[in-house]
Write a protein that holds these residues in place. Sequence first.
Motif, PDB file in Angstrom:
ATOM      1  N   LEU A 395       0.833  -1.186   0.000  1.00  0.00           N
ATOM      2  CA  LEU A 395       0.000   0.000   0.000  1.00  0.00           C
ATOM      3  C   LEU A 395       0.882   1.256   0.000  1.00  0.00           C
ATOM      4  N   VAL A 396       0.443   2.268  -0.714  1.00  0.00           N
ATOM      5  CA  VAL A 396       1.220   3.504  -0.832  1.00  0.00           C
ATOM      6  C   VAL A 396       0.436   4.645  -0.195  1.00  0.00           C
ATOM      7  N   ALA A 397       1.022   5.247   0.822  1.00  0.00           N
ATOM      8  CA  ALA A 397       0.403   6.395   1.489  1.00  0.00           C
ATOM      9  C   ALA A 397       1.106   7.674   1.047  1.00  0.00           C
ATOM     10  N   THR A 398       0.325   8.695   0.821  1.00  0.00           N
ATOM     11  CA  THR A 398       0.879  10.000   0.483  1.00  0.00           C
ATOM     12  C   THR A 398       0.018  11.072   1.152  1.00  0.00           C
ATOM     13  N   GLY A 399       0.516  12.270   1.192  1.00  0.00           N
ATOM     14  CA  GLY A 399      -0.231  13.337   1.831  1.00  0.00           C
ATOM     15  C   GLY A 399       0.665  14.497   2.202  1.00  0.00           C
ATOM     16  N   GLU A 400       0.086  15.444   2.937  1.00  0.00           N
ATOM     17  CA  GLU A 400       0.810  16.676   3.245  1.00  0.00           C
ATOM     18  C   GLU A 400       1.929  16.478   4.256  1.00  0.00           C
ATOM     19  N   ARG A 401       1.965  15.322   4.935  1.00  0.00           N
ATOM     20  CA  ARG A 401       3.031  15.032   5.897  1.00  0.00           C
ATOM     21  C   ARG A 401       3.867  13.811   5.493  1.00  0.00           C
ATOM     22  N   VAL A 402       3.753  13.418   4.230  1.00  0.00           N
ATOM     23  CA  VAL A 402       4.474  12.236   3.751  1.00  0.00           C
ATOM     24  C   VAL A 402       5.533  12.669   2.752  1.00  0.00           C
ATOM     25  N   PRO A 403       6.828  12.502   3.068  1.00  0.00           N
ATOM     26  CA  PRO A 403       7.873  12.868   2.110  1.00  0.00           C
ATOM     27  C   PRO A 403       7.932  11.886   0.949  1.00  0.00           C
ATOM     28  N   GLY A 404       8.561  12.315  -0.130  1.00  0.00           N
ATOM     29  CA  GLY A 404       8.653  11.465  -1.314  1.00  0.00           C
ATOM     30  C   GLY A 404       9.392  10.168  -1.062  1.00  0.00           C
ATOM     31  N   SER A 405      10.369  10.188  -0.163  1.00  0.00           N
ATOM     32  CA  SER A 405      11.139   8.974   0.113  1.00  0.00           C
ATOM     33  C   SER A 405      10.246   7.867   0.677  1.00  0.00           C
ATOM     34  N   GLU A 406       9.236   8.233   1.483  1.00  0.00           N
ATOM     35  CA  GLU A 406       8.330   7.228   2.038  1.00  0.00           C
ATOM     36  C   GLU A 406       7.408   6.667   0.964  1.00  0.00           C
ATOM     37  N   VAL A 407       7.022   7.491   0.010  1.00  0.00           N
ATOM     38  CA  VAL A 407       6.195   7.005  -1.097  1.00  0.00           C
ATOM     39  C   VAL A 407       6.951   5.928  -1.862  1.00  0.00           C
ATOM     40  N   LEU A 408       8.213   6.193  -2.149  1.00  0.00           N
ATOM     41  CA  LEU A 408       9.017   5.227  -2.912  1.00  0.00           C
ATOM     42  C   LEU A 408       9.335   3.990  -2.081  1.00  0.00           C
ATOM     43  N   ALA A 409       9.568   4.173  -0.756  1.00  0.00           N
ATOM     44  CA  ALA A 409       9.928   3.046   0.106  1.00  0.00           C
ATOM     45  C   ALA A 409       8.779   2.047   0.240  1.00  0.00           C
ATOM     46  N   ALA A 410       7.552   2.491  -0.011  1.00  0.00           N
ATOM     47  CA  ALA A 410       6.399   1.592   0.125  1.00  0.00           C
ATOM     48  C   ALA A 410       6.309   0.599  -1.018  1.00  0.00           C
ATOM     49  N   LEU A 411       7.057   0.827  -2.079  1.00  0.00           N
ATOM     50  CA  LEU A 411       6.981  -0.038  -3.255  1.00  0.00           C
ATOM     51  C   LEU A 411       8.262  -0.841  -3.409  1.00  0.00           C
ATOM     52  N   PRO A 412       8.164  -2.048  -3.958  1.00  0.00           N
ATOM     53  CA  PRO A 412       9.376  -2.826  -4.254  1.00  0.00           C
ATOM     54  C   PRO A 412      10.103  -2.231  -5.459  1.00  0.00           C
ATOM     55  N   GLU A 413      11.313  -2.685  -5.679  1.00  0.00           N
ATOM     56  CA  GLU A 413      12.079  -2.219  -6.839  1.00  0.00           C
ATOM     57  C   GLU A 413      11.440  -2.803  -8.106  1.00  0.00           C
ATOM     58  N   LEU A 414      10.914  -1.920  -8.936  1.00  0.00           N
ATOM     59  CA  LEU A 414      10.228  -2.343 -10.156  1.00  0.00           C
ATOM     60  C   LEU A 414      10.805  -1.597 -11.362  1.00  0.00           C
ATOM     61  N   PRO A 415      11.135  -2.312 -12.436  1.00  0.00           N
ATOM     62  CA  PRO A 415      11.626  -1.625 -13.643  1.00  0.00           C
ATOM     63  C   PRO A 415      10.643  -0.585 -14.173  1.00  0.00           C
TER      64      PRO A 415
END
Length: 465
Positions: A395-415
Amino acid sequence: MNAVPEALPRTAGELRAAGYTPRPIAREIHDNLLAALREGREAWPGIVGFSRTVLPQLERALLAGHDVVLLGERGQGKTRLLRTLAGLLDEWTPVIEGAELGEHPLQPITPASIRRAAELGDDLPVAWRHRSERYTEKLATPDTSVGDLIGDVDPVKVAEGRSLGDPETIHFGLVPRAHRGIVALNELPDLAERIQVALLNVMEERDIQVRGYTLRLPLDVLLVATANPEDYTNRGRIITPLKDRFGAEIRTHYPLDVAAEVAVVRQEAELVAEVGEPLLEVLARFVRNLRESTVIDQRSGVSARFAVAAAETVAAAALRRSALTGERPAVARPVDLDAVPAVLRGKVEFEPGEEGREVEHLVHLLRRAVAETARERFAGLDLRPLSDAVADGHLVATGERVPGSEVLAALPELPVLHEVAQRAGVSADEPAGRIAAAVELALESLFLARRLAKDTDDTTTVYGE
């Protein structure tokens, strides 16, 4: 403005010897525009989207020496276009030093200047006026008076002993003071009809009338104006004789394509954070959707300033998140678009009957713009691996208190994530915020295509199965 060059003549005699012969304002603009066209120089700096439509018409009008009225809805750049006319004037022009009007030292027109020229001859002092001082602009409000535009009797001069019939008792208004320059009247239909009548002689006979007597002043002005077509054609607020005196009526328009809309925003917006090209395209499409919507009052138009304000709002949302999370640099992401409808709903007029549904309509049109932008950016790209990863529990969480690094960390490494970033104009070694902005756009497109779910509360949005 640069300082007046020292080498310029300082007396009428020096001016005459140097060959500075008087030249009408229309001829001056004609010559300078023609020179710019022949040399390939940019004659209209900062004007976007008019190169094949409005500008050729305006150039023809100026080469013909015509007064011009620009017709267009609000926010189409009419005033901006008129202000560029000053760039077609000579950089410096000679005037009689101390004269009330900008008269040419070799061609005085007022009684006082004619008298001084006769007394001083070649010793008449010369000053130099920059072209920026020869452009005069007036917002034509309903309370504008004839005295404001043309002039009135000055009671102080009368009290000094002059008679009412003496031309030197007149306090000149805006138009005579723009002698040998450009007068721009914004929103001309808002002038009361009796005030419009006062402009008739200025435009055709080039003289003025004040308090019942006529001054035969050979005024030399280029009169340009703006008007809303609704006022101009339907309510008839510009009197017929005045319409007849404009040599050219030119219709302006909003940017004709997304690229031009984005260029306007890039040029005009003062962004306090990074806003990538994909988000600017979303805002450009959003504005275009508003202009085509049946729920929006198209008679009032949707100004280009709406897109500019929207971009500035999105940038401000990104800066706020940066301050809350410590992320650097501050980069706008699709989640920041949520701030636009609520903040800017007052900038557009809705059709009657839509009260209470304004934000709903704006959200719908904004989502459509996001879908259109994502479809174009990711055309031919298989986003199934991304939707599958989210469905498998990432699951990917985003919002006004979520930095971009956390958005990317929620996902596995995908081409596919590298391809998504590349389609958004971002390389793999750039900051996490920029990559996260591209990934969020892909996630939002999957949600809008009903391939992902999305839950939203006051501060957080979660993409899931």
